[in-house]
Scaffold this motif. Structure first.
Motif, short mmCIF file in Angstrom:
data_model
loop_
_atom_site.label_atom_id
_atom_site.label_comp_id
_atom_site.label_asym_id
_atom_site.label_seq_id
_atom_site.Cartn_x
_atom_site.Cartn_y
_atom_site.Cartn_z
N HIS A 247 0.85 -1.18 0.00
CA HIS A 247 0.00 0.00 0.00
C HIS A 247 0.89 1.24 0.00
O HIS A 247 1.62 1.49 0.95
CB HIS A 247 -0.92 -0.03 1.23
N ASN A 248 0.85 2.00 -1.07
CA ASN A 248 1.76 3.13 -1.25
C ASN A 248 1.67 4.16 -0.13
O ASN A 248 2.68 4.70 0.29
CB ASN A 248 1.52 3.80 -2.60
N ILE A 249 0.48 4.44 0.33
CA ILE A 249 0.31 5.47 1.35
C ILE A 249 1.00 5.06 2.65
O ILE A 249 1.75 5.83 3.23
CB ILE A 249 -1.19 5.76 1.58
N THR A 250 0.75 3.84 3.10
CA THR A 250 1.38 3.39 4.34
C THR A 250 2.88 3.17 4.15
O THR A 250 3.66 3.44 5.06
CB THR A 250 0.73 2.11 4.89
N ASN A 251 3.28 2.70 2.98
CA ASN A 251 4.72 2.53 2.72
C ASN A 251 5.45 3.87 2.81
O ASN A 251 6.54 3.95 3.40
CB ASN A 251 4.95 1.89 1.35
N GLU A 252 4.88 4.90 2.24
CA GLU A 252 5.50 6.23 2.31
C GLU A 252 5.53 6.74 3.74
O GLU A 252 6.51 7.33 4.18
CB GLU A 252 4.75 7.22 1.40
N TYR A 253 4.45 6.51 4.47
CA TYR A 253 4.40 6.93 5.87
C TYR A 253 5.51 6.24 6.67
O TYR A 253 6.22 6.87 7.45
CB TYR A 253 3.03 6.59 6.47
N ILE A 254 5.67 4.94 6.44
CA ILE A 254 6.70 4.18 7.15
C ILE A 254 8.09 4.71 6.80
O ILE A 254 8.92 4.92 7.68
CB ILE A 254 6.59 2.67 6.82
N LYS A 255 8.35 4.94 5.52
CA LYS A 255 9.66 5.46 5.11
C LYS A 255 9.96 6.80 5.76
O LYS A 255 11.05 7.01 6.30
CB LYS A 255 9.72 5.60 3.58
N LYS A 256 8.99 7.71 5.72
CA LYS A 256 9.19 9.04 6.32
C LYS A 256 9.38 8.94 7.82
O LYS A 256 10.23 9.61 8.40
CB LYS A 256 8.01 9.95 5.98
N TYR A 257 8.60 8.10 8.46
CA TYR A 257 8.68 7.93 9.91
C TYR A 257 10.06 7.41 10.30
O TYR A 257 10.69 7.91 11.22
CB TYR A 257 7.58 6.97 10.37
N MET A 258 10.52 6.39 9.58
CA MET A 258 11.82 5.79 9.90
C MET A 258 12.97 6.75 9.64
O MET A 258 13.92 6.81 10.40
CB MET A 258 12.00 4.49 9.12
N LEU A 259 12.88 7.51 8.56
CA LEU A 259 13.92 8.50 8.28
C LEU A 259 13.96 9.57 9.37
O LEU A 259 15.03 9.97 9.82
CB LEU A 259 13.70 9.15 6.92
N SER A 260 12.79 10.01 9.81
CA SER A 260 12.75 11.05 10.84
C SER A 260 13.29 10.54 12.18
O SER A 260 13.89 11.29 12.93
CB SER A 260 11.34 11.59 11.01
N LYS A 261 13.09 9.28 12.47
CA LYS A 261 13.56 8.71 13.74
C LYS A 261 15.03 8.32 13.70
O LYS A 261 15.62 8.04 14.73
CB LYS A 261 12.72 7.48 14.12
N ASN A 262 15.61 8.26 12.51
CA ASN A 262 16.99 7.80 12.37
C ASN A 262 17.88 8.85 11.72
O ASN A 262 18.80 8.51 10.97
CB ASN A 262 17.02 6.49 11.57
N ASN A 263 17.61 10.12 12.01
CA ASN A 263 18.43 11.22 11.50
C ASN A 263 18.66 11.15 10.00
O ASN A 263 19.78 11.31 9.51
CB ASN A 263 19.77 11.27 12.24
#
Length: 104
Positions: free
Chosen positions: A4-20
């Motif tokens: 699901h593109n929407i949740t995949n993008e959310y996950i990517k952004k979330y992980m990037l924000s949490k990992n500098n």
């Protein structure tokens, strides 16, 4: 919500924000013919517990989900006991994963 593109993008952004803004491995799917994938799925799920919880507890914050997807996400929230089971299963599978990696 597999693929699901929407949740995949959310996950990517979330992980990037949490990992500098460093790329980290995302969530993975289990594959019936590759039993090591069960370990990898549980390992990533455990490592990304916060994003999984965020998706399930606050699906309204993900723009673009349908009402049905929001409802389903809320139903998937894991309790503390279920997270403990995930860790236990991961610990059981880890030696087999390591052995397979060593023999590969």
């Amino acid at each position: 919500m597999r693929n699901h593109n929407i949740t995949n993008e959310y996950i990517k952004k979330y992980m990037l924000s949490k990992n500098n803004n460093r790329k980290v491995g995302g969530l993975v799917l289990d594959m019936v013919i590759r039993w090591n994938s069960s370990y990898l799925l549980l390992d990533r799920l455990d490592k990304h517990k916060d994003v999984v919880h965020s998706i399930c507890a606050f699906p309204n914050s993900i723009i673009g989900l349908t009402d049905q997807q929001i409802k389903r996400s809320k139903e998937l929230i894991l309790n503390e006991h279920e997270w403990e089971l995930i860790c236990c299963l991961k610990n059981v599978l880890e030696p087999f994963f390591n052995a397979t990696e060593a023999l590969s």
